[in-house]
Design a protein around this motif. Structure first.
Motif, PDB file in Angstrom:
ATOM      1  N   TRP A  15       0.831  -1.214   0.000  1.00 36.49           N
ATOM      2  CA  TRP A  15       0.000   0.000   0.000  1.00 36.49           C
ATOM      3  C   TRP A  15       0.865   1.264   0.000  1.00 36.49           C
ATOM      4  O   TRP A  15       0.423   2.300  -0.482  1.00 36.49           O
TER       5      TRP A  15
ATOM      6  N   ARG B 233     -24.331  -3.484   3.719  1.00 33.65           N
ATOM      7  CA  ARG B 233     -23.673  -2.236   3.292  1.00 33.65           C
ATOM      8  C   ARG B 233     -23.151  -2.428   1.884  1.00 33.65           C
ATOM      9  O   ARG B 233     -22.512  -3.451   1.583  1.00 33.65           O
ATOM     10  N   ASN B 235     -22.498  -0.092  -2.159  1.00 37.11           N
ATOM     11  CA  ASN B 235     -22.248   1.228  -2.738  1.00 37.11           C
ATOM     12  C   ASN B 235     -23.306   1.538  -3.795  1.00 37.11           C
ATOM     13  O   ASN B 235     -23.780   0.650  -4.497  1.00 37.11           O
ATOM     14  N   PHE B 246     -20.048  -1.240  -7.124  1.00 36.81           N
ATOM     15  CA  PHE B 246     -18.748  -0.556  -7.145  1.00 36.81           C
ATOM     16  C   PHE B 246     -18.364  -0.224  -8.591  1.00 36.81           C
ATOM     17  O   PHE B 246     -18.653  -0.981  -9.509  1.00 36.81           O
TER      18      PHE B 246
ATOM     19  N   LYS C   4      -8.886  -0.347  10.896  1.00 31.44           N
ATOM     20  CA  LYS C   4      -8.840  -1.162   9.664  1.00 31.44           C
ATOM     21  C   LYS C   4     -10.159  -1.873   9.402  1.00 31.44           C
ATOM     22  O   LYS C   4     -10.464  -2.238   8.273  1.00 31.44           O
ATOM     23  N   ILE C   7     -12.588  -0.249   6.759  1.00 30.39           N
ATOM     24  CA  ILE C   7     -12.319  -0.007   5.330  1.00 30.39           C
ATOM     25  C   ILE C   7     -12.709  -1.219   4.492  1.00 30.39           C
ATOM     26  O   ILE C   7     -12.865  -2.327   5.000  1.00 30.39           O
ATOM     27  N   ARG C   8     -12.863  -0.991   3.197  1.00 26.57           N
ATOM     28  CA  ARG C   8     -13.093  -2.087   2.242  1.00 26.57           C
ATOM     29  C   ARG C   8     -11.714  -2.442   1.672  1.00 26.57           C
ATOM     30  O   ARG C   8     -11.274  -1.896   0.660  1.00 26.57           O
ATOM     31  N   GLU C   9     -11.045  -3.336   2.402  1.00 23.82           N
ATOM     32  CA  GLU C   9      -9.627  -3.620   2.153  1.00 23.82           C
ATOM     33  C   GLU C   9      -9.358  -4.039   0.706  1.00 23.82           C
ATOM     34  O   GLU C   9      -8.321  -3.715   0.123  1.00 23.82           O
ATOM     35  N   ARG C  10     -10.344  -4.690   0.087  1.00 27.94           N
ATOM     36  CA  ARG C  10     -10.107  -5.244  -1.267  1.00 27.94           C
ATOM     37  C   ARG C  10      -9.842  -4.151  -2.295  1.00 27.94           C
ATOM     38  O   ARG C  10      -9.340  -4.405  -3.381  1.00 27.94           O
ATOM     39  N   PHE C  11     -10.158  -2.897  -1.933  1.00 29.17           N
ATOM     40  CA  PHE C  11      -9.950  -1.835  -2.925  1.00 29.17           C
ATOM     41  C   PHE C  11      -8.631  -1.094  -2.718  1.00 29.17           C
ATOM     42  O   PHE C  11      -8.362  -0.105  -3.394  1.00 29.17           O
ATOM     43  N   LEU C  30     -11.270   7.568   9.859  1.00 26.62           N
ATOM     44  CA  LEU C  30     -11.344   6.229  10.478  1.00 26.62           C
ATOM     45  C   LEU C  30     -11.123   6.327  11.985  1.00 26.62           C
ATOM     46  O   LEU C  30     -11.837   5.723  12.781  1.00 26.62           O
ATOM     47  N   GLY C  57     -15.970   4.992  -1.556  1.00 29.99           N
ATOM     48  CA  GLY C  57     -15.803   3.609  -2.020  1.00 29.99           C
ATOM     49  C   GLY C  57     -14.912   2.790  -1.111  1.00 29.99           C
ATOM     50  O   GLY C  57     -15.020   1.569  -1.047  1.00 29.99           O
ATOM     51  N   ASP C  60     -16.334   0.953   4.557  1.00 33.23           N
ATOM     52  CA  ASP C  60     -17.361  -0.084   4.668  1.00 33.23           C
ATOM     53  C   ASP C  60     -18.589   0.434   5.414  1.00 33.23           C
ATOM     54  O   ASP C  60     -18.978  -0.075   6.469  1.00 33.23           O
ATOM     55  N   PHE C  61     -19.148   1.520   4.886  1.00 31.00           N
ATOM     56  CA  PHE C  61     -20.420   2.026   5.446  1.00 31.00           C
ATOM     57  C   PHE C  61     -21.461   1.852   4.354  1.00 31.00           C
ATOM     58  O   PHE C  61     -21.182   1.341   3.270  1.00 31.00           O
TER      59      PHE C  61
END
Lengths: 69, 389, 266
Positions: A15, B233, B235, B246, C4, C7-11, C30, C57, C60-61
């Motif tokens: 990252w 949840r 998008n 997404f 952590k 978040i939508r970690e996959r993105f 966060l 995006g 994760d809400f």
């Protein structure tokens, strides 16, 4: 922090984009960028666990954890 | 604004068309309205500002029409049956939001009480000049549902139908009325609860923790929803998106989604098409009309029939998707097809495309901001038939 | 829940440029949400269009990525119909104050309980570096090759004048303070506006010879000071940081409850 406790930086080099902000912000000069331009811990024992690097990292690439008691 | 009591089922009411629309929306289960004042639709907002709070539902006057359509889309995603109402100028401002509702597949109803256009035009003058804007006002390929009616009882019913279609196909639905319908008063009888079938919000049965796809249609094509605030949840975006909502620009997904957005409407024309017909069986002259113009056309049918003329009327209540097959079938025997509308021929082209002999199709219209009267139509018919006025 | 988990970690890694301040705002957001312990199902994040607005995006809400400038209008629809939900609306400077200006002042006027974040990088980044209402006179941008003549306005003053009851500013250099202020803003009952000075090294920094992210962050440090600090008194032209407005006023959804009470009792 008591002596036994040790601080570790979990760095996610996938990252990290090598912006160097963490290196600049660290008051103890604990971090540097490696030759690939990614974050690297160079002075682990200097770290006072202020977590500024973790807080300011734009890529969520650093997590400072305290190990031991 | 006269105090208006709760809807009393079965009672005759002598109301404006705008109020018939309000009654229909409330009957259909409207729970959130956002709008902005504009002649000739303001009464819809005024009436709902009285009625919605009584039902513990939301009414809000936004800062402009753009905000109004955005607010109802937000509220729909939070689980509400929503509506906004405007006229030409506001409808123009709502186009981007309408496109967003189409892309994000958000059920909502947009009422356009048309007035003279373009621009500020004739705020208190009738016109049906926004019909093609309803079809192509927003940018990009898309499908749209636009409905209308010619009398207040039908306005009530078509408004309920608009909500049903919006929920069934998870899509915005446009209701096109005009200043004459909006402001004239006429009698309606409000059906009892349960009398008219309602389509409620289809909610997903996927349990918490299980992967829910907001944009994956079921076998029957329906797309169960999950309200904001619920256990799933995901998008929502105006960008092309995958089944989780997404953003994506993968060609297959873009092609597939665009095909889905248009097919879900265009493949269900029969279910979406509403119309009325008067004396068409042996008609040699077929008039095709809609909205308030159809009132005058119907008058001409009665008047001419009494003189033995074989004339009939096909009144369209669904303008988009255009019921081409229905029009072709109903005009098959016609020697002459006369399209009656208060604009410069906005469904004329669609009718010509639909019928077997387009050269038999002519336009009987009025575009001076005055209501098209039976006499106007009769004079035009006489000219068409070469008999002079 | 650790930051952590929100978040939508996959993105990840995300799409923002190396050194872009928006990532730090995501980070601070966060921390704020984590410290408030708000459940992920209770947050609806409504964003507009632009670099800043892609933030939704990654979280994760319940996320609603809307139209350029219109996020607050969408958010008003969600909030009024579901007042129990927490509405967070991140926007860009152009998104909120140019095309979205009308919705900005009216959301503030209503004092509806929404947390608005203006990620001010003084540029339209997504579209390639055009100037925005907050760029400031004299700056260079892809649409200001002869220097910008548009004067910018003070978001803090506009928000307060429009009726916002919580108005604050911080920067991406002051990451801890930013997280604390965002937390206060979310907790505040009423319209909260947080302006975040966020560096855009790719366009604003490069176009205006401000160097990269590090140099821009240094500027944020040197050119700002806490409200009421000695530095503020000595240098009136310095940009203030902290909470400018924090007051009580009727909140829109609560006032609407009063309407329902009046309507149903009548």
């Amino acid at each position: 922090m008591s002596q036994e406790q040790k601080v570790k930086h979990l760095c996610n080099v996938q990252w990290c984009k090598g912006c160097g902000i963490c290196v600049m912000i660290c008051p103890q000069k604990v971090l540097a960028l490696d030759d690939l331009g990614k974050v690297k811990v160079v002075n682990q024992d200097q770290c006072n666990n202020c977590k500024l690097c973790e807080f300011i990292c734009p890529d969520l690439a650093i997590e400072v954890v305290v190990t031991g008691q | 604004m006269a105090g208006v009591n709760k809807t009393v089922a079965g009672v005759n009411k002598f109301v404006q068309g705008n109020e018939a629309c309000v009654e229909g929306a409330l009957y259909a289960g409207l729970t959130f309205f956002a709008g902005y004042p504009i002649t000739p639709s303001s009464e819809i907002a005024e009436l709902l500002s009285v009625r919605l709070p009584k039902n513990r539902c939301c009414f809000i006057q936004m800062e402009d029409e753009i905000a109004s359509i955005c607010a109802i889309i937000g509220a729909s995603l939070a689980g509400n049956k929503v509506m906004t109402a405007t006229s030409g100028p506001g409808f123009s401002l709502m186009q981007e939001g309408l496109g967003y509702g189409i892309m994000a597949e958000v059920p909502c109803v947009i009422v356009n009480v048309m007035r003279g256009g373009p621009s500020t035009g004739l705020p208190t003058g009738p016109s049906q000049g926004d019909v093609n804007q309803a079809r192509w006002g927003t940018h990009g390929d898309h499908a749209i549902v636009a409905l209308t009616a010619s009398n207040h009882q039908d306005i009530f019913h078509i408004t309920v139908e608009a909500f049903n279609i919006a929920e069934t196909y998870r899509t915005p639905v446009v209701l096109l009325f005009d200043e004459v319908l909006g402001h004239m008063r006429e009698r309606i009888v409000v059906p009892k609860p349960g009398e008219l079938p309602l389509v409620d919000r289809l909610k997903t049965e996927v349990k918490q923790g299980v992967d829910y796809h907001p944009y994956l249609p079921r076998e029957d094509g329906r797309l169960p929803m999950s309200d904001f605030g619920g256990v799933h949840r995901y998008n929502v975006t105006g960008l092309f998106h995958d089944m989780w909502g997404f953003p994506t620009n993968s060609p297959q997904v873009v092609h597939g989604l665009l095909r889905h957005l248009t097919d879900k409407i265009e493949n269900n024309i029969n279910a979406i098409t509403h119309y009325k017909e008067h004396c068409l069986d042996d008609a040699e002259v077929v008039m095709i009309s809609y909205g308030s113009s159809a009132r005058s056309a119907l008058h001409v049918v009665a008047n001419r029939r009494s003189r033995g003329e074989r004339i009939g009327l096909l009144e369209l209540q669904t303008l988009w998707p255009f019921p081409a097959e229905l029009v072709r079938e109903k005009c098959a025997q016609a020697k002459r097809v006369v399209v009656v509308e208060m604009n410069m021929g906005q469904i004329l082209g669609a009718v010509k495309q639909a019928v077997a002999k387009p050269d038999r199709v002519t336009l009987a219209n009025r575009i001076d901001g005055q209501f098209i009267t039976p006499t106007d139509i009769r004079n035009i018919l006489r000219l068409i038939q070469g008999r002079g006025v | 829940m650790a930051a952590k988990d929100y978040i939508r970690e996959r993105f990840f890694p995300h799409l923002w440029c190396p050194g872009c301040g928006h990532g730090t705002v995501l980070n601070a957001l966060l921390r704020a949400v984590e410290s408030l312990g708000i459940g992920k199902n209770e947050i609806v994040m409504v964003s507009g269009i632009g670099c800043s607005s892609r933030i939704s995006g990654y979280l994760d809400f319940h996320t609603l990525h809307t139209l350029h400038g219109r996020a607050l209008a969408f958010a008003t629809g969600v909030k009024l119909s579901r007042p129990e939900l927490n509405l967070i609306v991140p926007m860009g400077d152009g998104d909120a104050l140019a095309i979205g200006g009308n919705h900005f002042i009216h959301a503030a006027r209503r004092n509806i309980d929404i947390t608005a974040l203006v990620l001010n990088n003084r540029i339209y980044g997504m579209t390639g570096g055009q100037y925005s209402p907050l760029s400031g006179a004299g700056v260079l941008a892809t649409t200001a090759p002869y220097r910008n003549i548009d004067r910018s306005f003070d978001v803090i003053k506009i928000a307060e004048a429009a009726g916002a009851t919580f108005v604050a500013r911080s920067t991406t250099y002051h990451a801890r303070e930013l997280a604390k202020i965002i937390k206060q803003a979310i907790e505040h009952k009423g319209f909260s506006l947080v302006e975040v000075m966020s560096q855009c090294p790719t366009y604003f920094g490069r176009k205006n010879q401000q160097g990269g992210a590090l140099e821009m962050l240094q500027l944020f440090k040197e050119q700002t000071a806490s409200i009421g600090s000695k530095a503020m008194q000595e240098h009136p032209e310095i940009i203030g940081r902290g909470v400018f407005v924090n007051k009580k006023a009727p909140e829109y959804c609560q006032e609407y409850e009063a309407i329902v009470a009046r309507a149903t009792s009548a």
